[in-house]
Scaffold this motif. Structure first.
Motif, PDB file in Angstrom:
ATOM      1  N   ARG A  69      36.137  42.659  34.989  1.00  0.00           N
ATOM      2  CA  ARG A  69      36.810  42.246  36.239  1.00  0.00           C
ATOM      3  C   ARG A  69      37.737  43.344  36.742  1.00  0.00           C
ATOM      4  O   ARG A  69      37.800  43.616  37.941  1.00  0.00           O
ATOM      5  CB  ARG A  69      37.593  40.955  36.024  1.00  0.00           C
ATOM      6  CG  ARG A  69      36.695  39.743  35.949  1.00  0.00           C
ATOM      7  CD  ARG A  69      37.515  38.509  35.863  1.00  0.00           C
ATOM      8  NE  ARG A  69      38.434  38.451  37.003  1.00  0.00           N
ATOM      9  CZ  ARG A  69      38.773  37.365  37.635  1.00  0.00           C
ATOM     10  NH1 ARG A  69      38.276  36.216  37.250  1.00  0.00           N
ATOM     11  NH2 ARG A  69      39.614  37.380  38.645  1.00  0.00           N
ATOM     12  N   GLN A  72      35.678  46.033  38.212  1.00  0.00           N
ATOM     13  CA  GLN A  72      35.113  45.591  39.476  1.00  0.00           C
ATOM     14  C   GLN A  72      36.141  45.713  40.607  1.00  0.00           C
ATOM     15  O   GLN A  72      35.816  46.085  41.720  1.00  0.00           O
ATOM     16  CB  GLN A  72      34.647  44.132  39.348  1.00  0.00           C
ATOM     17  CG  GLN A  72      33.643  43.691  40.367  1.00  0.00           C
ATOM     18  CD  GLN A  72      33.149  42.286  40.041  1.00  0.00           C
ATOM     19  OE1 GLN A  72      33.937  41.419  39.681  1.00  0.00           O
ATOM     20  NE2 GLN A  72      31.861  42.086  40.168  1.00  0.00           N
ATOM     21  N   LYS A  73      37.400  45.438  40.297  1.00  0.00           N
ATOM     22  CA  LYS A  73      38.472  45.566  41.301  1.00  0.00           C
ATOM     23  C   LYS A  73      38.694  47.033  41.674  1.00  0.00           C
ATOM     24  O   LYS A  73      38.957  47.351  42.816  1.00  0.00           O
ATOM     25  CB  LYS A  73      39.773  44.958  40.781  1.00  0.00           C
ATOM     26  CG  LYS A  73      39.750  43.447  40.751  1.00  0.00           C
ATOM     27  CD  LYS A  73      41.058  42.900  40.239  1.00  0.00           C
ATOM     28  CE  LYS A  73      41.010  41.386  40.167  1.00  0.00           C
ATOM     29  NZ  LYS A  73      42.267  40.832  39.646  1.00  0.00           N
TER      30      LYS A  73
END
Length: 76
Positions: A69, A72-73
């Motif tokens: 995550r 991904q950011k």
């Protein structure tokens, strides 16, 4: 080694499956009577080891999921 989100979900799935099956095993073991002490000792060791494995896999899964995550950011 770089783990992706799909790897994290597999690790979490295996951890949950281990917990569910071994909780059922604990209930079934508690319902048995008249077995030798060695039977209970051996199965209790199996349960403890497999729940520790589930905890380890769950920890790895959560870390991999959080890392995927975060990556991904950064890439977004």
């Amino acid at each position: 080694m770089k783990l992706e989100r799909k790897h994290a979900l597999v690790l979490l799935g295996i951890a949950v499956w281990n917990v569910v099956t071994y909780v059922t095993f604990i209930k079934n073991l508690a319902a048995t009577e008249g077995r030798p002490t060695g039977y209970y000792v051996a199965h209790t060791i199996l349960i403890v080891v497999n729940l520790l494995i589930a905890a380890l896999l769950g920890t790895w899964g959560v870390r991999a999921y959080k890392a995927s995550r975060a990556e991904q950011k950064v890439n977004a």
